[in-house]
Design a protein around this motif. Structure first.
Motif, PDB file in Angstrom:
ATOM      1  N   LYS A   1     -14.495   2.090  -0.404  1.00  0.00           N
ATOM      2  CA  LYS A   1     -14.980   2.704   0.826  1.00  0.00           C
ATOM      3  C   LYS A   1     -14.631   1.751   1.964  1.00  0.00           C
ATOM      4  N   CYS A   2     -13.781   2.215   2.872  1.00  0.00           N
ATOM      5  CA  CYS A   2     -13.243   1.339   3.908  1.00  0.00           C
ATOM      6  C   CYS A   2     -13.358   2.025   5.267  1.00  0.00           C
ATOM      7  N   PHE A   3     -12.516   1.637   6.191  1.00  0.00           N
ATOM      8  CA  PHE A   3     -12.497   2.177   7.553  1.00  0.00           C
ATOM      9  C   PHE A   3     -12.283   3.690   7.501  1.00  0.00           C
ATOM     10  N   TYR A   4     -13.052   4.436   8.318  1.00  0.00           N
ATOM     11  CA  TYR A   4     -13.036   5.892   8.219  1.00  0.00           C
ATOM     12  C   TYR A   4     -11.656   6.481   8.507  1.00  0.00           C
ATOM     13  N   GLY A   5     -10.808   5.787   9.290  1.00  0.00           N
ATOM     14  CA  GLY A   5      -9.462   6.282   9.573  1.00  0.00           C
ATOM     15  C   GLY A   5      -8.557   6.242   8.353  1.00  0.00           C
ATOM     16  N   TRP A   6      -8.858   5.399   7.377  1.00  0.00           N
ATOM     17  CA  TRP A   6      -8.045   5.294   6.172  1.00  0.00           C
ATOM     18  C   TRP A   6      -8.720   5.955   4.966  1.00  0.00           C
ATOM     19  N   GLN A   7      -9.945   6.382   5.136  1.00  0.00           N
ATOM     20  CA  GLN A   7     -10.724   6.821   3.977  1.00  0.00           C
ATOM     21  C   GLN A   7     -10.159   8.085   3.335  1.00  0.00           C
ATOM     22  N   MET A   8      -9.623   9.020   4.113  1.00  0.00           N
ATOM     23  CA  MET A   8      -9.081  10.248   3.538  1.00  0.00           C
ATOM     24  C   MET A   8      -7.892   9.957   2.634  1.00  0.00           C
TER      25      MET A   8
ATOM     26  N   ASP B   1     -20.576  -4.646   3.183  1.00  0.00           N
ATOM     27  CA  ASP B   1     -20.309  -4.044   4.483  1.00  0.00           C
ATOM     28  C   ASP B   1     -20.741  -4.998   5.593  1.00  0.00           C
TER      29      ASP B   1
ATOM     30  N   PHE C   1     -16.799  -1.381   4.551  1.00  0.00           N
ATOM     31  CA  PHE C   1     -16.789  -0.706   5.854  1.00  0.00           C
ATOM     32  C   PHE C   1     -17.199  -1.702   6.946  1.00  0.00           C
ATOM     33  N   ASP C   2     -16.531  -1.641   8.076  1.00  0.00           N
ATOM     34  CA  ASP C   2     -16.830  -2.500   9.215  1.00  0.00           C
ATOM     35  C   ASP C   2     -16.666  -3.984   8.899  1.00  0.00           C
TER      36      ASP C   2
ATOM     37  N   ASP D   1      -9.219   8.311  -0.585  1.00  0.00           N
ATOM     38  CA  ASP D   1      -9.856   9.279  -1.477  1.00  0.00           C
ATOM     39  C   ASP D   1      -8.827  10.139  -2.204  1.00  0.00           C
TER      40      ASP D   1
END
Length: 764
Positions: free
Chosen positions: A669-676, A551, A586-587, A679
């Protein structure tokens, strides 16, 4: 069976007859134990005559009117039956004798053949008058020795009216009225069937064994069934292990105290982690609980609000303690360490992390007294700048795990721990000559005073080291970490988080060091100087790596593509996929959605060589046309054979015919906008729904491309934004299992436009 009087009369009748028989000449070849011949006759040569009472009782046996008496528990001498269940001589019938037969039905001559003389000429039948006149001995035949060829029965039949019948058949009863005999059936009295109480007749040991398969919460619920069940559910055999980790928030204090008291001396593992509801119970029932539980081996009170006195009671009354966990308890002080040193000689694991009232002075007593101590966890404990305590640890050299994180650890303390005080220095290598340490896991993270000078002491002295945590030690550089990596061939877990001075040189050294074959976990998050140069080598040379946290580093999509390639090389199989590698990016500014899509596509990828080969599909198109003025229409039929690789149109979707799956996949586990989306894609792959995962991957890629086009400035921005909105609607639409992302035949459900596909129209 004949009565004694009848036996006496039979004896009196038979004695004269026996005396009238001619006495055979004695033969030395025949003995009383000689077997009877196969014809069932007694040999002519007889042993010497017996005298007196023995002569009278020689061939006299008791008779039985029923063969069922052979099954009674009588001895052979009294019953006259042999072990082969055959009857012996019942009675003797003399030829032309006026005596009545032994049996009431007069069938003795038929059963035993009588004592008729043997004819002198073959074929002549014996008569009653030929007995002693011709000088022939009569034949004496035993009931049990009749040959099958003679056609005579071997036993005396029971009278018909006394024969037992089966359970189903009725008994018959004869009644005579006015000279007429009437026979009636008498049904046996019906007996009530015995009821089988499966649970009641079961031994208590089996019942307890069944209850052991239930969870603690289920056992408590079963205790309300009945008083008997309540007694069994609170039996101490079921509560040898009281672990409240899963239900400590749902169990009331009264029930928890009842469980502990029911277990009593059976309790071996007592884990009360987080049981704050016992705060009031310790003052009233603490001494009673400790008095009942005197055989505890594993004791955990982490996060439990317990007073100082109750802790001392438990420590004093349980000398078999091998594992003690009192982390985070302010009531634990150095006095508790003194009690442990005095009363717990078998201690192996001690966890006193975050105990503010404990320091190295109390731990020194434990180290000196407990020779079996192998695991010491003392995070946030003061006094790790005391070199005397380090020398005690060096001399003991029994620790396999040592956690000293978030302490005031200094370089001198670490040197004394590894090298001792005043070690001998090797002239050639300029390194101390000491015996290797047995440490396997060493945690030094967040020790701000630790530098390269202290960490270098680990080189060549911890050959069995498997886990090293030096995260957030800001003074460390590549030099000290590389020295440790070169000399620890068993290293499998390494934490290097937030080391600002770390560069790609450390990763390159790690990729070619002996521990690259055993490395499983690597954490280099917030090491901003690391990038693809070192991380690509890690992915290529570490075949067993399973977790990489990078990260906020400079890695890019190349690292994700290399990781996907290495995971695909781990093979395919028929089992459902499992998570083989966990990546945290992430980040990371250089990681784009294209790299994330590469990971998703790789997780659902099946090589063409492993795809099932389907048979060619035959498509028949029938056209019917009617000519003007004609009565019958014209019918034209055209048949096309499509290859197996060409997709065919079918009105209903068919399930995926493949049973091949990737052996392992990547959990990202990546950028929160793509995480859904990531998953959801991972869940479908783990369920074996590869076709559904590929459809989600395509829809998300179209959505991301449309979003990028909509954000671009210049001519056509309005049209691109409209296409982006349509792509978003398609992406968010609820899809059913088996539906194609673009409708049937490649036609979009929203725009109605045909999407280009490889192969073109299946007909044209």
């Amino acid at each position: 069976m004949a009565t004694p009087a009848a036996a006496d009369r039979a004896t009196g009748d038979i004695a004269p007859a026996l005396s009238s028989l001619p006495s055979p000449s004695p033969s030395p070849e025949i003995s009383p134990a000689s077997p009877i011949s196969s014809t069932g006759q007694i040999p002519l040569e007889q042993p010497p005559k017996l005298k007196g009472r023995r002569k009278l009782l020689q061939n006299l046996q008791r008779m039985s009117s029923s063969p069922t008496l052979t099954r009674r528990g009588r001895s052979v001498s009294t019953t006259g039956y042999r072990h082969d269940n055959k009857a012996s001589l019942s009675c003797v019938s003399l030829s032309s004798s006026p005596y009545s037969p032994c049996l009431p039905n007069g069938s003795s001559s038929q059963l035993y053949g009588g004592l008729k003389p043997r004819p002198a000429t073959p074929g002549c039948s014996g008569s009653a008058g030929m007995g002693a006149a011709d000088g022939l001995n009569p034949r004496i035949r035993l009931v049990g020795t009749d040959s099958p060829a003679s056609g005579q029965p071997r036993s005396v039949p029971m009278p018909f009216d006394l024969r037992p019948t089966s359970r189903e058949a009725p008994w018959t009863e004869s009644t005579t009225v006015d000279g007429e005999t009437f026979t009636s059936a008498v049904l046996p009295e019906s007996q009530p069937a015995k009821l089988l109480d499966f649970w009641g007749d079961m031994p208590r040991e089996l019942k307890m064994e069944i209850f052991r398969y239930l969870a603690p919460r289920e056992i408590v619920r079963c205790s309300a069934v009945s008083k008997l069940w309540n007694e069994m559910c609170y039996d101490g055999q079921l509560w040898s292990k009281v672990d409240t980790t899963e239900y400590y928030q749902k169990i009331p204090s009264d029930v928890l105290v009842k469980l502990i008291t029911s277990g009593g001396p059976f309790v071996r593992d007592l884990n009360l982690r987080g049981c704050v509801q016992l705060r009031e119970k310790w003052s009233s029932d603490g001494e009673r609980l400790s008095d009942l539980c005197r055989n505890v081996v594993n004791f955990s009170l982490e996060g439990c609000r317990i007073d100082k006195t109750s802790i001392h009671y438990f420590l004093l009354r349980n000398p078999r303690l091998a594992c003690i966990n009192v982390s985070g308890l302010s009531s634990v002080t150095n006095s508790a360490m003194r009690i442990i040193a005095q009363s717990c000689p078998q201690l192996e694991t001690l966890n006193v992390s975050w105990c503010n009232n404990v320091n190295t002075k109390g731990l020194r007593r434990v180290i000196q007294a407990c020779e079996r101590l192998t695991d010491l966890r003392a995070s946030e404990i003061q006094g790790f700048d005391d070199e005397e305590f380090a020398v005690e640890l060096f001399e003991r050299n029994t620790l396999h795990r040592l956690i000293m994180s978030r302490t005031d650890l200094s370089d001198q303390f670490l040197k004394a721990l590894i090298q001792g005080a005043n070690p001998t220095i090797d002239v050639l290598t300029d390194s101390p000559i000491v015996s290797p340490r047995r440490l396997r896991h060493l945690d030094l993270h967040h020790c701000s005073d630790l530098t390269d000078d202290g960490l270098k002491s680990l080189a060549h002295n911890v050959p069995d080291l498997e886990g090293l945590q030096v995260s957030q030690c800001s003074e460390l550089t590549d030099a000290s970490i590389m020295d440790v990596i070169r000399t620890t061939p068993k290293l499998s877990h390494i934490e290097l988080e937030d080391l600002e001075n770390l560069t790609n040189s450390t990763l390159l050294e790690l990729a070619k060091s002996p521990c690259c074959q055993t490395l499983e976990h690597l954490n280099v998050s917030y090491c901003e100087n690391l990038g693809d140069t070192g991380m690509l080598q890690i992915m290529k040379n570490c075949p067993r790596i399973r977790s990489v946290e990078m990260d906020n580093t400079r890695v890019s999509d190349l690292t994700l593509m290399e990781a996907s390639f290495r995971i695909r090389r781990r093979g395919y199989g028929e089992d459902i996929p499992q998570v083989g590698m966990r990546l945290v990016v992430f980040d990371c500014a250089n990681v784009t959605w294209a790299g994330v899509k590469e990971v998703l596509s790789s997780n659902a990828y099946i090589p063409r060589a492993r795809k099932p080969v389907s048979s060619p599909t035959i498509v028949t198109v029938t056209q019917t046309a009617s000519e003007s003025g004609s009565v019958s229409p014209m019918t034209t039929t055209t048949t096309f054979v499509t290859p197996s690789s060409t997709p065919t149109f079918s009105p209903s979707p068919s399930p995926e015919p493949t049973s091949t799956y990737p052996a392992e996949i990547i959990q990202l586990k990546c950028f929160y906008g793509w995480q859904m989306t990531v998953d959801e894609h991972t869940k479908r792959v783990l369920r074996g729904e590869l076709s559904s995962a590929r459809r989600l991957d395509r829809k998300w890629a179209d959505y991301m491309m449309a979003t990028e086009e909509a954000g671009a400035a210049g001519a056509g921005a309005r049209r691109r934004r409209r296409r982006a909105r349509e792509a978003e609607r398609l992406y968010n639409a609820d899809e059913e299992e088996g539906d194609d992302a673009y409708g049937f035949g490649g036609i979009s459900a929203l725009t109605g436009r045909r999407r280009a596909q490889s192969g073109g129209c299946i007909v044209m």
